[in-house]
Design a protein around this motif. Sequence first.
Motif, PDB file in Angstrom:
ATOM      1  N   ARG A  17      49.767  30.532  38.739  1.00 51.21           N
ATOM      2  CA  ARG A  17      49.823  30.509  37.274  1.00 51.21           C
ATOM      3  C   ARG A  17      48.427  30.677  36.687  1.00 51.21           C
ATOM      4  O   ARG A  17      47.475  30.088  37.165  1.00 51.21           O
ATOM      5  N   TYR A  18      48.339  31.480  35.651  1.00 49.13           N
ATOM      6  CA  TYR A  18      47.061  31.688  34.973  1.00 49.13           C
ATOM      7  C   TYR A  18      46.734  30.488  34.101  1.00 49.13           C
ATOM      8  O   TYR A  18      47.627  29.888  33.507  1.00 49.13           O
ATOM      9  N   PRO A  19      45.458  30.142  33.998  1.00 47.95           N
ATOM     10  CA  PRO A  19      45.085  29.019  33.132  1.00 47.95           C
ATOM     11  C   PRO A  19      45.230  29.394  31.659  1.00 47.95           C
ATOM     12  O   PRO A  19      45.117  30.557  31.289  1.00 47.95           O
ATOM     13  N   ASP A  20      45.487  28.405  30.838  1.00 46.54           N
ATOM     14  CA  ASP A  20      45.476  28.611  29.388  1.00 46.54           C
ATOM     15  C   ASP A  20      44.021  28.733  28.942  1.00 46.54           C
ATOM     16  O   ASP A  20      43.114  28.199  29.572  1.00 46.54           O
ATOM     17  N   GLY A  21      43.798  29.435  27.840  1.00 43.95           N
ATOM     18  CA  GLY A  21      42.469  29.533  27.254  1.00 43.95           C
ATOM     19  C   GLY A  21      41.646  30.716  27.724  1.00 43.95           C
ATOM     20  O   GLY A  21      40.597  31.000  27.165  1.00 43.95           O
ATOM     21  N   ILE A  22      42.095  31.422  28.768  1.00 52.82           N
ATOM     22  CA  ILE A  22      41.401  32.623  29.234  1.00 52.82           C
ATOM     23  C   ILE A  22      42.024  33.804  28.500  1.00 52.82           C
ATOM     24  O   ILE A  22      43.204  34.102  28.678  1.00 52.82           O
ATOM     25  N   VAL A  23      41.247  34.474  27.663  1.00 52.78           N
ATOM     26  CA  VAL A  23      41.763  35.571  26.853  1.00 52.78           C
ATOM     27  C   VAL A  23      41.794  36.866  27.655  1.00 52.78           C
ATOM     28  O   VAL A  23      42.790  37.583  27.670  1.00 52.78           O
ATOM     29  N   ALA A  24      40.710  37.188  28.348  1.00 50.48           N
ATOM     30  CA  ALA A  24      40.645  38.423  29.133  1.00 50.48           C
ATOM     31  C   ALA A  24      39.494  38.341  30.130  1.00 50.48           C
ATOM     32  O   ALA A  24      38.546  37.580  29.941  1.00 50.48           O
ATOM     33  N   VAL A  25      39.599  39.164  31.189  1.00 54.57           N
ATOM     34  CA  VAL A  25      38.554  39.273  32.204  1.00 54.57           C
ATOM     35  C   VAL A  25      38.293  40.754  32.451  1.00 54.57           C
ATOM     36  O   VAL A  25      39.232  41.530  32.617  1.00 54.57           O
ATOM     37  N   TRP A  26      37.010  41.124  32.468  1.00 51.82           N
ATOM     38  CA  TRP A  26      36.611  42.479  32.801  1.00 51.82           C
ATOM     39  C   TRP A  26      35.774  42.433  34.081  1.00 51.82           C
ATOM     40  O   TRP A  26      34.869  41.607  34.192  1.00 51.82           O
ATOM     41  N   VAL A  78      42.381  41.318  33.731  1.00 55.63           N
ATOM     42  CA  VAL A  78      43.320  40.257  33.350  1.00 55.63           C
ATOM     43  C   VAL A  78      43.296  40.133  31.834  1.00 55.63           C
ATOM     44  O   VAL A  78      42.236  40.216  31.220  1.00 55.63           O
ATOM     45  N   ASP A  79      44.482  39.981  31.244  1.00 53.60           N
ATOM     46  CA  ASP A  79      44.556  39.666  29.823  1.00 53.60           C
ATOM     47  C   ASP A  79      45.682  38.668  29.625  1.00 53.60           C
ATOM     48  O   ASP A  79      46.218  38.145  30.602  1.00 53.60           O
ATOM     49  N   ARG A  80      46.027  38.385  28.407  1.00 59.50           N
ATOM     50  CA  ARG A  80      47.030  37.338  28.131  1.00 59.50           C
ATOM     51  C   ARG A  80      48.386  37.630  28.758  1.00 59.50           C
ATOM     52  O   ARG A  80      49.168  36.730  28.997  1.00 59.50           O
ATOM     53  N   SER A  81      48.669  38.894  29.032  1.00 63.60           N
ATOM     54  CA  SER A  81      49.954  39.232  29.652  1.00 63.60           C
ATOM     55  C   SER A  81      49.901  39.135  31.175  1.00 63.60           C
ATOM     56  O   SER A  81      50.915  39.296  31.836  1.00 63.60           O
ATOM     57  N   GLY A  82      48.716  38.869  31.742  1.00 64.86           N
ATOM     58  CA  GLY A  82      48.591  38.738  33.195  1.00 64.86           C
ATOM     59  C   GLY A  82      47.681  39.792  33.778  1.00 64.86           C
ATOM     60  O   GLY A  82      46.794  40.316  33.117  1.00 64.86           O
ATOM     61  N   HIS A  83      47.935  40.118  35.026  1.00 62.70           N
ATOM     62  CA  HIS A  83      47.122  41.092  35.763  1.00 62.70           C
ATOM     63  C   HIS A  83      47.815  42.445  35.718  1.00 62.70           C
ATOM     64  O   HIS A  83      48.900  42.598  36.269  1.00 62.70           O
ATOM     65  N   SER A  96      41.994  47.240  39.683  1.00 60.10           N
ATOM     66  CA  SER A  96      41.122  46.676  40.709  1.00 60.10           C
ATOM     67  C   SER A  96      39.776  47.377  40.615  1.00 60.10           C
ATOM     68  O   SER A  96      39.672  48.546  40.923  1.00 60.10           O
ATOM     69  N   ALA A  97      38.757  46.659  40.160  1.00 53.38           N
ATOM     70  CA  ALA A  97      37.463  47.299  39.930  1.00 53.38           C
ATOM     71  C   ALA A  97      36.324  46.606  40.662  1.00 53.38           C
ATOM     72  O   ALA A  97      35.178  46.979  40.498  1.00 53.38           O
ATOM     73  N   GLY A  98      36.624  45.598  41.448  1.00 52.80           N
ATOM     74  CA  GLY A  98      35.566  44.844  42.126  1.00 52.80           C
ATOM     75  C   GLY A  98      35.017  45.574  43.332  1.00 52.80           C
ATOM     76  O   GLY A  98      35.592  46.536  43.821  1.00 52.80           O
ATOM     77  N   LEU A  99      33.875  45.120  43.789  1.00 52.53           N
ATOM     78  CA  LEU A  99      33.240  45.634  44.991  1.00 52.53           C
ATOM     79  C   LEU A  99      33.093  44.503  45.990  1.00 52.53           C
ATOM     80  O   LEU A  99      32.896  43.350  45.614  1.00 52.53           O
ATOM     81  N   ALA A 100      33.164  44.835  47.259  1.00 46.99           N
ATOM     82  CA  ALA A 100      33.006  43.815  48.299  1.00 46.99           C
ATOM     83  C   ALA A 100      31.531  43.511  48.511  1.00 46.99           C
ATOM     84  O   ALA A 100      30.697  44.415  48.495  1.00 46.99           O
ATOM     85  N   LEU A 101      31.211  42.236  48.679  1.00 47.10           N
ATOM     86  CA  LEU A 101      29.857  41.841  49.061  1.00 47.10           C
ATOM     87  C   LEU A 101      29.791  41.864  50.575  1.00 47.10           C
ATOM     88  O   LEU A 101      30.599  41.233  51.250  1.00 47.10           O
ATOM     89  N   ARG A 102      28.867  42.607  51.122  1.00 50.29           N
ATOM     90  CA  ARG A 102      28.691  42.698  52.572  1.00 50.29           C
ATOM     91  C   ARG A 102      27.418  41.972  52.949  1.00 50.29           C
ATOM     92  O   ARG A 102      26.380  42.158  52.327  1.00 50.29           O
ATOM     93  N   ARG A 103      27.484  41.167  53.982  1.00 51.74           N
ATOM     94  CA  ARG A 103      26.300  40.444  54.435  1.00 51.74           C
ATOM     95  C   ARG A 103      25.601  41.254  55.509  1.00 51.74           C
ATOM     96  O   ARG A 103      26.237  41.795  56.397  1.00 51.74           O
ATOM     97  N   GLU A 104      24.291  41.299  55.414  1.00 51.90           N
ATOM     98  CA  GLU A 104      23.515  41.908  56.473  1.00 51.90           C
ATOM     99  C   GLU A 104      23.395  40.889  57.595  1.00 51.90           C
ATOM    100  O   GLU A 104      23.449  39.682  57.366  1.00 51.90           O
ATOM    101  N   ALA A 105      23.252  41.358  58.812  1.00 52.15           N
ATOM    102  CA  ALA A 105      23.177  40.459  59.963  1.00 52.15           C
ATOM    103  C   ALA A 105      21.920  39.608  59.885  1.00 52.15           C
ATOM    104  O   ALA A 105      20.809  40.114  59.803  1.00 52.15           O
ATOM    105  N   ARG A 106      22.085  38.302  59.839  1.00 53.01           N
ATOM    106  CA  ARG A 106      20.995  37.342  59.892  1.00 53.01           C
ATOM    107  C   ARG A 106      21.601  35.966  60.075  1.00 53.01           C
ATOM    108  O   ARG A 106      22.772  35.745  59.801  1.00 53.01           O
ATOM    109  N   SER A 107      20.835  35.028  60.539  1.00 51.49           N
ATOM    110  CA  SER A 107      21.383  33.693  60.747  1.00 51.49           C
ATOM    111  C   SER A 107      21.450  32.971  59.406  1.00 51.49           C
ATOM    112  O   SER A 107      20.608  33.148  58.541  1.00 51.49           O
TER     113      SER A 107
END
Length: 83
Positions: free
Chosen positions: A32-41, A48-53, A57-68
């Motif tokens: 369930r979406y929280p109340d009070g969130i109008v939109a997400v870009w 996301v907007d008031r009607s849902g998703h 899909s516009a996100g990018l994956a974060l890739r980690r470089e090899a390191r400890s």
Amino acid sequence: MGAVIRPGAYADVVLFDPAAVVDTGSYGDPQRYPDGIVAVWVNGVRTVDRSGHPGASAGLALRREARSRSAGDGPGRGDTVRP
């Protein structure tokens, strides 16, 4: 360097009413979406907007470089964003 919102920059923006934000999810209905969130870009695309998703899909994956790193560390120096 501070955050910027301008053409060509990666940015995620949430439009919300801080007085109205309420978590409406539960163990029985965690999607369930929280109340009070109008939109997400995400990167300039309304995801996301008031009607849902709407399915965008516009996100990018974060890739980690090899390191400890310690367990539980979040993204940090050395992390790269790759489309």
